[in-house]
Write a protein that holds these residues in place. Structure first.
Motif, PDB file in Angstrom:
ATOM      1  N   HIS A  94     -45.813 -15.769  57.780  1.00  0.00           N
ATOM      2  CA  HIS A  94     -44.831 -14.822  58.323  1.00  0.00           C
ATOM      3  C   HIS A  94     -44.199 -15.440  59.557  1.00  0.00           C
ATOM      4  CE1 HIS A  94     -47.745 -11.911  56.349  1.00  0.00           C
ATOM      5  NE2 HIS A  94     -46.601 -11.580  55.805  1.00  0.00           N
ATOM      6  N   HIS A 122     -42.754 -13.661  48.126  1.00  0.00           N
ATOM      7  CA  HIS A 122     -43.617 -13.114  49.190  1.00  0.00           C
ATOM      8  C   HIS A 122     -44.156 -11.760  48.757  1.00  0.00           C
ATOM      9  CE1 HIS A 122     -45.310 -12.774  53.151  1.00  0.00           C
ATOM     10  NE2 HIS A 122     -44.820 -11.561  53.266  1.00  0.00           N
ATOM     11  N   HIS A 152     -47.876  -9.003  48.696  1.00  0.00           N
ATOM     12  CA  HIS A 152     -49.262  -8.655  49.015  1.00  0.00           C
ATOM     13  C   HIS A 152     -49.668  -7.651  47.938  1.00  0.00           C
ATOM     14  CE1 HIS A 152     -48.410 -10.466  52.900  1.00  0.00           C
ATOM     15  NE2 HIS A 152     -47.365  -9.667  53.007  1.00  0.00           N
ATOM     16  N   HIS A 171     -39.528 -13.820  56.012  1.00  0.00           N
ATOM     17  CA  HIS A 171     -38.806 -12.896  56.889  1.00  0.00           C
ATOM     18  C   HIS A 171     -37.788 -13.582  57.807  1.00  0.00           C
ATOM     19  CE1 HIS A 171     -41.547 -10.281  55.043  1.00  0.00           C
ATOM     20  NE2 HIS A 171     -42.573 -10.468  55.862  1.00  0.00           N
ATOM     21  N   ASP A 211     -42.693  -8.310  49.370  1.00  0.00           N
ATOM     22  CA  ASP A 211     -43.548  -8.004  50.526  1.00  0.00           C
ATOM     23  C   ASP A 211     -44.574  -6.917  50.209  1.00  0.00           C
ATOM     24  OD1 ASP A 211     -44.434  -8.457  53.092  1.00  0.00           O
ATOM     25  OD2 ASP A 211     -42.883  -7.245  54.072  1.00  0.00           O
TER      26      ASP A 211
HETATM   27 ZN   LIG Z   1     -45.914 -10.132  54.316  1.00  0.00          ZN
END
Ligand SMILES: [Zn+2]
Length: 462
Positions: free
Chosen positions: A235, A64, A66, A272, A322
């Motif tokens: 998410h 995960h 970004h 998450h 993340d």
């Molecule tokens: Zn995220």
């Protein structure tokens, strides 16, 4: 002719049934993108990576990420107050600044910022990353390719352009059906990019969340993904507000909503699940879906994302950064700390289990048994960590030494799909200094506009 590479391992992490074990004094021979052999003696090869105190392990799978977020919020997001975290920081800083980056950066600047984010990730030993980004940031596919990464690009889908909190304190939707254009654009990106670079670049679908995507859009994503054999990531239960919103709108938890629209399945990677109930986690586990634990990005907001909680229920639990600190080894250490502090049990979240989560289990989440393992025939995705430093010697258990005491700076070499992309802790395929300079300049442009619009406060940038 393909170049062969021999890599020396003082310690090597190899499969042992469903588990892993450490062998000593091995060489791994890489040929034609694959692991050709694991040997005791030095094999003949065109090139050797010979670090005396090397731990060689499968490259990390970051489930995960970004790519642009790490730098947009670096040094800004920390230490903001808990009381207003969701409104001021998540919906008031993080989401608007991501959108602002798409708005104010030209194509070259966006490319530069994306490259800076992903560069740090590769240098930290991550060979595979699943990355969620705005559809307008599709340059991520090109950047990942140039950096030599194995990449699962998952463009975001939303039901609204208006990403903010409404007067009821909940994320806003636009009218139903507003996500159809995102679905068409994400499908087109899949068709354009999936399978590039000999299959190293993959694509999928990234609905932002069950609070920001309406049920019609989520059901449409299921159809589009299944028709293409694509992965889906979303998410799930990342805030208490999200759960309250879903309950008020539909009388379901976010996980129940995913099951209701047909998205909960073995091809789903659920990031998450921090606020998921035990029943939600059992639903996820029964569906064969994967939870991604991203402890550092929650710890900065004073929330415990407990790897042990989901793993101990038998739910496959991978590791994600993340888009925060792009340091996988550091993330494993944070996972260990958060789990142990949450339970008061120092045996929880053991180093060997966290390393498995970031290698073989992460690969399984992607439906792959040809990465995440050092075995003949597997794709050659490897990280070489130098455990010879003064802060690491002497080594008793190399996995514990790495998780508790090492970091990105100790990652000596990274091999992806048989290609050496990092050696001597420098990226070989790109000009690192140019990427740092141009990426930082692009982010400063976003910061200037963020200050002008009040997303960033006076005094937060010195
Ligand atoms: Zn995220």
């Amino acid at each position: 002719m393909t170049q062969t590479v021999a890599i020396r391992a003082r310690w090597m992490l190899v499969p042992d049934g469903a588990r892993q074990r450490v062998e000593t004094d091995r060489w791994v021979l890489v040929e034609d993108g694959r692991i050709a052999a694991v040997t005791a003696g030095r094999p003949g090869a065109d090139r050797a990576i010979d670090v005396p105190e090397a731990l060689v392990l499968p490259g990390f799978v970051n489930l995960h990420n970004h790519g642009i977020s790490a730098l947009l919020f670096r040094g800004i997001v920390e230490d903001r107050p808990t009381a207003s975290w969701a409104a001021d920081t998540v919906y008031g800083l993080i989401m608007p600044l991501q959108g602002l980056a798409m708005e104010v950066l030209d194509a070259e600047e966006l490319r530069a910022a994306t490259a800076l984010g992903l560069l740090g990730l590769v240098k930290g030993g991550a060979t595979t990353t699943m990355d969620m980004f705005r559809i307008a940031q599709s340059v991520s596919f090109d950047v990942a390719d140039e950096l030599g990464l194995r990449f699962y690009g998952m463009p975001y889908l939303f039901s609204t352009e208006d990403l903010g909190i409404g007067e009821d304190g909940r994320p806003r939707y636009a009218a139903r059906g507003a996500g159809e254009s995102d679905l068409a654009r994400a499908s087109a990106l899949f068709d354009a990019h999936d399978g590039r670079a000999g299959g190293r670049i993959r694509a999928g679908f990234g609905p932002h969340g069950t609070d920001s995507c309406d049920p019609d859009l989520l059901a449409g994503i299921r159809d589009a993904a299944s028709a293409r054999g694509a992965k889906v990531t979303v998410h799930v239960s990342q805030s208490a507000t999200e759960g309250e919103t879903l309950h008020a709108r539909y009388g379901r938890t976010p996980t129940e909503q995913l099951a209701h629209v047909g998205l909960l399945g073995p091809d789903l990677v659920a990031a998450h699940c921090v606020y998921a109930s035990d029943g939600d986690l059992d639903l996820i586990g029964e569906a064969g879906a994967t939870v991604v634990n991203c402890p550092a990005s929650f710890a900065r907001g004073a929330v415990s994302a407990v790897w042990q909680r989901t793993a101990a229920r038998g739910v496959r639990t991978g590791i994600g950064l993340d888009g925060y600190a792009m340091d996988t080894i550091g993330e494993l250490r944070t996972a260990a700390l958060v789990s142990k502090l949450a339970s008061g049990l120092s045996e929880d979240a053991a180093a060997r289990d966290l390393v498995a989560a970031a290698t073989v289990d992460g690969a399984a989440a992607l439906g792959r048994d040809d990465i995440g393992r050092i075995a003949p025939g597997c794709r050659a995705d490897l990280a070489v960590v130098n455990l010879g430093g003064a802060h690491l010697a002497p080594v008793s258990d190399p996995l514990k030494t790495m998780v508790w005491h090492a970091g990105t700076a100790d990652v000596e070499a990274v091999i992806v799909d048989g290609r050496v992309v990092v050696e001597g802790s420098r990226h070989l395929l790109v000009d690192e200094d140019a990427i740092v300079a141009s990426g930082a300049a692009a982010v400063r442009k976003v910061w200037a506009e963020g200050l002008a619009r009040g997303y960033i406060r006076e005094g937060e940038i010195v």
